[in-house]
Design an enzyme around this catalytic site. Structure first.
Site: not given
Length: 502
Positions: A195, A308, A400
């Site tokens: 990320s 995601e 995610h």
């Protein structure tokens, strides 16, 4: 090291006393730069002062200031105590290391506003047992890490806004200068992150200041959000000062603001989850650097997860509303969307997949093509494994950040995974971690495949191949060619168009 249970290493700044956990030695809370406090707030990290005697290194240091509840809910665990004095790193190493070992340096995620190198999912023991040296670190977050204001201009002889990225560079310089004392090979450093950590890796691949400090990169769920323009960052800095009653603020007044006052700030005064473009660290936008294949050449792993968009929903993005917006753009009509996503029904489901691919999946395609242009191997993956007990919770695939404890082989330490994983989940995790370590150990310009559960070929010489890690949430590995090629090619063209307009 005479006593294996209380190992002592000598760095350039002094001796450190660590601890032993089974067959792994660990040193925690090692300073890699001077505390960025007082007059050093919003300045480049300064060198560490040496210390006399032996410094204990058996406890995690303070994390950068952040929202603790937010981090516990979304960032991987409790970040512990906070301080502006947060520039510390941690090292794990196997007890037996007869030859210099590959080094893996982890940059945590959290939107550049939450997270810490000492969170449970990032425990380096399992990777160190695979004969690598693992380093995790803290860096400045939020307004402490990314800030621009006219009163701070010219203080250092060069324009500096990305203090967090400079912290990461300082940590890499520490690794270069000191990791040999821990048994690491300073000429074989893999930088990896997820990320915002992945976005940091990409930014350092584009930064002239990071050249030569790492030799391989792993980019987990990096995103395509544009960098913040310098002019916009300066305007935000002025607005922030005005919010605190400081018109024509001086540097001294800004540095006197209480650190805890930054964290309750909301849009438009909060920090965007992207670096600032236009300073000495990032002179050009990261995406433009990769479009032009000007990134530092090195082997790369890049990939993302099957759901995601889970993180976008958390941040209040209306997934169905994004489809309605796209319908109104003549360049991407409803008919083309349906053609690209056959069988996906309803704006909510369509928005989930389109937003995922535009914000995350397309980046892997962009980086693959940039790697091919500079003649460096690129391994692409798609992570879709969900623990057996959680198939209903993660109905749309891997969220995610879900891949992180698999990469570190820390499912038994990470929340909430530790509550429900079984032996098959753990066995799958071990195979994922093996790939990451094999990349750190073997990847090079002449390396065409990574060995693991199945042979994973690199995308070289026009080859577009991807490793699916987990098949429809279940255990398994499968190679796929030209993965989502049509939609990713379209989204890349759209992204380049928007960059050229900015």
């Amino acid at each position: 090291m005479e006593n294996l249970s209380t190992p002592i290493v000598t760095t350039r700044h002094g001796a450190l006393l660590g601890a032993t956990d089974d067959n792994v030695q660990v040193w925690l809370g090692i300073p890699y730069a001077a505390p960025p406090v007082g007059a050093l707030r919003w300045r480049s990290p300064q060198p560490v002062e040496s210390w006399p005697g032996v410094r204990p290194a058996q406890e995690m240091a303070s994390s950068s200031w952040q929202n603790s509840e937010y981090c516990q809910e979304l960032g991987g665990g409790d970040p512990g105590r906070f301080s502006e004095d947060c520039l510390y790193l941690n090292v794990w190493a196997p007890v037996k290391r007869p030859t210099p070992l590959p080094v893996m340096v982890w940059l945590h995620g959290g939107g550049f506003t939450i997270g810490a190198g000492g969170l449970p999912p990032y425990n380096g023991k399992a990777l160190a047992r695979r004969d690598v040296i693992l380093v995790t670190l803290n860096y400045r977050l939020g307004h402490l890490g990314f800030f621009a204001h006219p009163a701070l201009e010219g203080e250092e002889g060069q324009v500096v806004h990305n203090f967090a990225l400079l912290d990461q560079i300082a940590a890499l310089e520490w690794v270069r200068d000191n990791i040999a004392a821990f048994g690491g090979d300073a000429q074989n450093v893999t930088l990896f992150g997820e990320s915002a950590g992945a976005r940091s890796v990409l930014s350092l691949m584009a930064s002239p200041l990071a050249k030569g400090l790492f030799h391989k990169a792993i980019i987990q769920s990096g995103y395509t959000l544009p960098d913040t323009p310098r002019t916009q960052a300066l305007e935000k800095g002025v607005a922030l000062a005005r919010h605190f009653g400081l018109e024509n603020a001086t540097a001294e007044q800004l540095r006197a603001l209480p650190v805890e006052s930054f964290w309750p700030l909301t849009a438009p005064l909060n920090v965007a989850p992207a670096p600032i473009v236009g300073d000495c660290v990032l002179p050009e936008p990261m995406l433009e650097c990769f479009y032009a294949a000007r990134q530092h050449p090195m082997p790369v792993i890049i990939g993302s997860n099957s759901d995601e968009a889970s993180v976008m929903a958390v941040f209040g993005v209306d997934l169905a509303g994004q489809i309605q917006k796209l319908r109104q753009e003549r360049r991407l009509g409803l008919g083309l969307i349906k053609l690209l996503y056959p069988g996906v029904k309803g704006d909510e489901a369509l928005g989930r997949e389109v937003c995922r691919d535009m914000a995350f999946t397309t980046l892997g395609y962009v980086v693959m093509q940039a790697q091919q242009r500079v003649g460096e191997p690129c391994w692409r993956y798609w992570f879709d494994y969900v623990a057996e007990a959680e198939h209903d919770t993660y109905a749309n695939g891997a969220w995610h950040g879900n891949e992180v404890p698999y990469v570190f082989d820390t499912l038994t330490l990470a929340e909430p995974a530790r509550e429900y994983v079984n032996e098959r989940d753990l066995a799958f995790s071990a195979r994922v971690a093996d790939y990451w370590v094999n990349f750190a150990r073997h990847a090079g310009r002449d390396c065409a495949t990574l060995n693991g559960a199945i042979r994973w070929p690199a995308c070289i010489k026009g080859r577009d191949v991807l490793l699916r890690i987990g098949l429809n949430k279940n255990a398994g590995f499968k190679l796929e060619t030209r993965f989502m090629r049509a939609r990713l090619a379209l989204f890349k063209r759209m992204m380049k168009h928007h960059v050229s307009l900015d």
